[in-house]
Design an enzyme around this catalytic site. Structure first.
Site, PDB file in Angstrom:
ATOM      1  N   HIS A   1       0.756  -1.397  -0.045  1.00 30.24           N
ATOM      2  CA  HIS A   1       0.031   0.296   0.111  1.00 30.24           C
ATOM      3  C   HIS A   1       0.701   1.053  -0.013  1.00 30.24           C
ATOM      4  O   HIS A   1       1.994   1.463   0.376  1.00 30.24           O
ATOM      5  CB  HIS A   1      -0.968   0.144   1.247  1.00 30.24           C
ATOM      6  CG  HIS A   1      -0.240  -0.104   2.600  1.00 30.24           C
ATOM      7  ND1 HIS A   1       0.430   1.052   3.210  1.00 30.24           N
ATOM      8  CD2 HIS A   1       0.153  -1.057   3.297  1.00 30.24           C
ATOM      9  CE1 HIS A   1       0.943   0.653   4.194  1.00 30.24           C
ATOM     10  NE2 HIS A   1       0.883  -0.430   4.436  1.00 30.24           N
TER      11      HIS A   1
ATOM     12  N   GLU B   1      -2.871  -7.200   6.918  1.00 28.52           N
ATOM     13  CA  GLU B   1      -1.709  -6.826   7.743  1.00 28.52           C
ATOM     14  C   GLU B   1      -1.522  -7.887   8.920  1.00 28.52           C
ATOM     15  O   GLU B   1      -2.402  -8.455   9.384  1.00 28.52           O
ATOM     16  CB  GLU B   1      -1.619  -5.366   8.301  1.00 28.52           C
ATOM     17  CG  GLU B   1      -0.503  -4.932   9.266  1.00 28.52           C
ATOM     18  CD  GLU B   1       0.793  -5.036   8.577  1.00 28.52           C
ATOM     19  OE1 GLU B   1       1.377  -5.969   8.170  1.00 28.52           O
ATOM     20  OE2 GLU B   1       1.305  -3.867   8.318  1.00 28.52           O
TER      21      GLU B   1
END
Length: 301
Positions: free
Chosen positions: A16, A109
């Site tokens: 990201h 994550e």
């Protein structure tokens, strides 16, 4: 397995863009990790990544082609910063050029716990460095080993999707999978795919924000990082010379071949073996080829 499956030409891994948490870790004390947004710089990085991905998937086209012979499918972590990154990447493509997108919770994550108190997290991360990054489990959170387990599960689903032609329904040869995820998740994905050891994982460097890492099919049908990237790039990522040599082998190897020079071959795990009959015969042949001269000097007969 489906007999008519077409493997993706590339599996493209993207971290990201820059998030508020990357800019200021205090953001984690008041905002859940999954809701941390991109910064304006992160939005720009994501748009640039979209342009880079478009260049990658359209490279190698013959002059004059319209480019309708390639396909593109996205998997994305459910976190706000990854979803926003994907949205900005999408600006580089027309709607009809994207075959599909799917939110995939297993590529999220690493879980560091709930709200993260800065001082406590500083101490915890120092402890992780002493303990080892792969096996250290954050209080109320996960270890990289936990992430490895869910990435393994994701890969099994990914292979089923490929085998059953769920994502490349038209059988396009230049088909591309893009996985928009997180730094550690990307490293664990590569570790699992290429069968890297825990020790090798510990030396890997995290991708930068919106860095693109491309696994591409080589001439023989094996995926390699060295089809698209250079050895210098792999060195910067933390790959050892042995790991790079394996990527070089994969770039030309036939699918299903075994690399006897692989760093995780038997000699990587064993120091000593029981002498085999082959070794004994070789030693006897060598002894038979030696003779004594009158001066007791050993020479070859």
């Amino acid at each position: 397995m489906g007999v008519n499956r077409t493997l993706p030409k590339r599996i493209i891994l993207v971290r990201h863009g820059e998030s508020q948490g990357n800019l200021d870790t205090a953001a984690y004390t008041t905002t859940p990790d999954n809701r941390i947004p991109l910064t304006p710089a992160g939005i720009g990085q994501a748009r640039a990544a979209g342009e880079e991905i478009r260049r990658i998937v359209t490279e190698g086209r013959a002059a004059g082609e319209e480019g309708d012979d390639w396909g593109l499918y996205f998997y994305v972590s459910p976190y706000v910063r990854t979803r926003s990154t994907l949205s900005e990447i999408g600006r580089s493509f027309r709607q009809e050029e994207i075959d599909g997108a799917r939110e995939e919770c297993r590529i999220r994550e690493q879980d560091f716990g709930n709200f993260q108190v800065e001082e406590r997290m500083r101490v915890v991360k120092e402890t992780r460095e002493r303990f080892g990054r792969f096996f250290y489990r954050f209080p109320e959170g996960e270890s990289a080993a936990d992430v490895y387990d869910r990435i393994t599960s994701f890969m099994e689903s990914l292979w089923r999707d490929i085998d059953m032609n769920r994502i490349n329904r038209d059988g396009v040869s230049n088909f591309n999978l893009v996985i928009v995820s997180h730094g550690l998740t990307t490293r664990v994905f590569l570790m699992k795919w290429f069968k890297w050891t825990v020790e090798q994982f510990e030396h890997l460097n995290n991708p930068t924000n919106c860095e693109v890492r491309v696994m591409q099919l080589g001439k023989g049908g094996e995926y390699s990082l060295l089809v698209h990237h250079t050895e210098e790039e792999l060195e910067r990522w933390g790959l050892s010379q042995g790991m790079i040599a394996d990527q070089k082998w994969r770039a030309t190897a036939r699918r299903g071949d075994w690399n006897d020079d692989s760093i995780w071959h038997l000699s990587h795990f064993f120091d000593h073996f029981k002498e085999s009959d082959k070794d004994k015969n070789l030693e006897e042949d060598q002894q038979d080829s030696l003779c004594l001269t009158d001066g007791s000097e050993i020479v070859k007969c």
